[in-house]
Design a protein around this motif. Sequence first.
Motif, mmCIF file in Angstrom:
data_model
loop_
_atom_site.group_PDB
_atom_site.id
_atom_site.type_symbol
_atom_site.label_atom_id
_atom_site.label_comp_id
_atom_site.label_asym_id
_atom_site.label_seq_id
_atom_site.Cartn_x
_atom_site.Cartn_y
_atom_site.Cartn_z
ATOM 1 N N ARG A 139 12.337 2.488 -4.912
ATOM 2 C CA ARG A 139 12.873 1.445 -5.876
ATOM 3 C C ARG A 139 12.804 -0.123 -5.292
ATOM 4 N N ASN A 140 12.213 -0.794 -6.313
ATOM 5 C CA ASN A 140 12.054 -2.281 -5.830
ATOM 6 C C ASN A 140 11.755 -2.435 -4.309
ATOM 7 N N HIS A 141 10.547 -1.642 -4.182
ATOM 8 C CA HIS A 141 9.959 -1.393 -2.841
ATOM 9 C C HIS A 141 9.071 -2.669 -2.391
ATOM 10 N N GLN A 142 8.364 -3.245 -3.491
ATOM 11 C CA GLN A 142 7.764 -4.482 -3.184
ATOM 12 C C GLN A 142 7.285 -5.359 -4.254
ATOM 13 N N ARG A 143 6.953 -6.613 -4.078
ATOM 14 C CA ARG A 143 6.619 -7.421 -5.515
ATOM 15 C C ARG A 143 4.894 -7.051 -5.566
ATOM 16 N N ALA A 144 4.644 -6.976 -6.855
ATOM 17 C CA ALA A 144 3.156 -6.959 -7.276
ATOM 18 C C ALA A 144 2.698 -8.460 -7.263
ATOM 19 N N ARG A 145 1.258 -8.487 -7.174
ATOM 20 C CA ARG A 145 0.599 -9.767 -7.281
ATOM 21 C C ARG A 145 0.874 -10.612 -8.358
ATOM 22 N N ASP A 178 8.101 -0.429 -7.961
ATOM 23 C CA ASP A 178 8.697 1.023 -7.545
ATOM 24 C C ASP A 178 7.500 1.711 -7.165
ATOM 25 N N THR A 179 7.699 2.245 -5.945
ATOM 26 C CA THR A 179 6.535 3.092 -5.270
ATOM 27 C C THR A 179 6.802 4.635 -5.068
ATOM 28 N N CYS A 180 5.865 5.401 -5.570
ATOM 29 C CA CYS A 180 5.841 6.550 -5.483
ATOM 30 C C CYS A 180 5.216 7.199 -4.481
#
Length: 201
Positions: free
Chosen positions: A157-163, A169-171
């Motif tokens: 959860r809250n793994h990265q910021r999108a473009r 959130d990354t599965c």
Amino acid sequence: MPVEPVTLSGRAVRLEPLSQSHCDALVEAVRDGEIWRHWYTTAPEPEKMAFDIDRRLGLLADKTMLPFTIFDASKSPVGMTSFMAIDRKHWRVEIGSTWLAQSAQRTGLNTQAKLLLLTHAFESLNCIAVELRTHALNFQSRAAIERLGAKLDGILRNHQRARNGTLRDTCVYSIIESEWPTIRAHLQWQVDKPHRQPSQP
């Protein structure tokens, strides 16, 4: 675990080591369906294709990525994919940074490409696990990964910021060595089934 550039070939797909010579054709491929406009994907904008290729080739030089150009049966580039997060100590890789032109989607081409990559990972590189990751809201990608037979390990959860600045959130999915024989048989069966032919952009 030696991870070196290699060409992987199947009946209707070929994965070649990524090259700047593929740039113009990949620009046309990413314009097919304007794949970069899907906010939850990582496909490069056409004007940033050369930069993205250089970025991937830089990671290849650092031995942390093995990038490929995806060619269809007509020998046209239709996308990109990579072995990434290469872990030589624990013999693990991630298949990721993948995108396909819209006309190549839902044709069986992605399944064939994944079969080639997974076969190389488990049978040539002797990996103990292969990981696949995607945006939690990219339901098309999640369904495609689950059709491969990969299992969901969890969600970061809250793994990265999108473009676009939103939080991703990354599965995290994986296939482990003991599962590979059954999954290989399943993927080969999927590949051998008739599929619709890629449409013209």
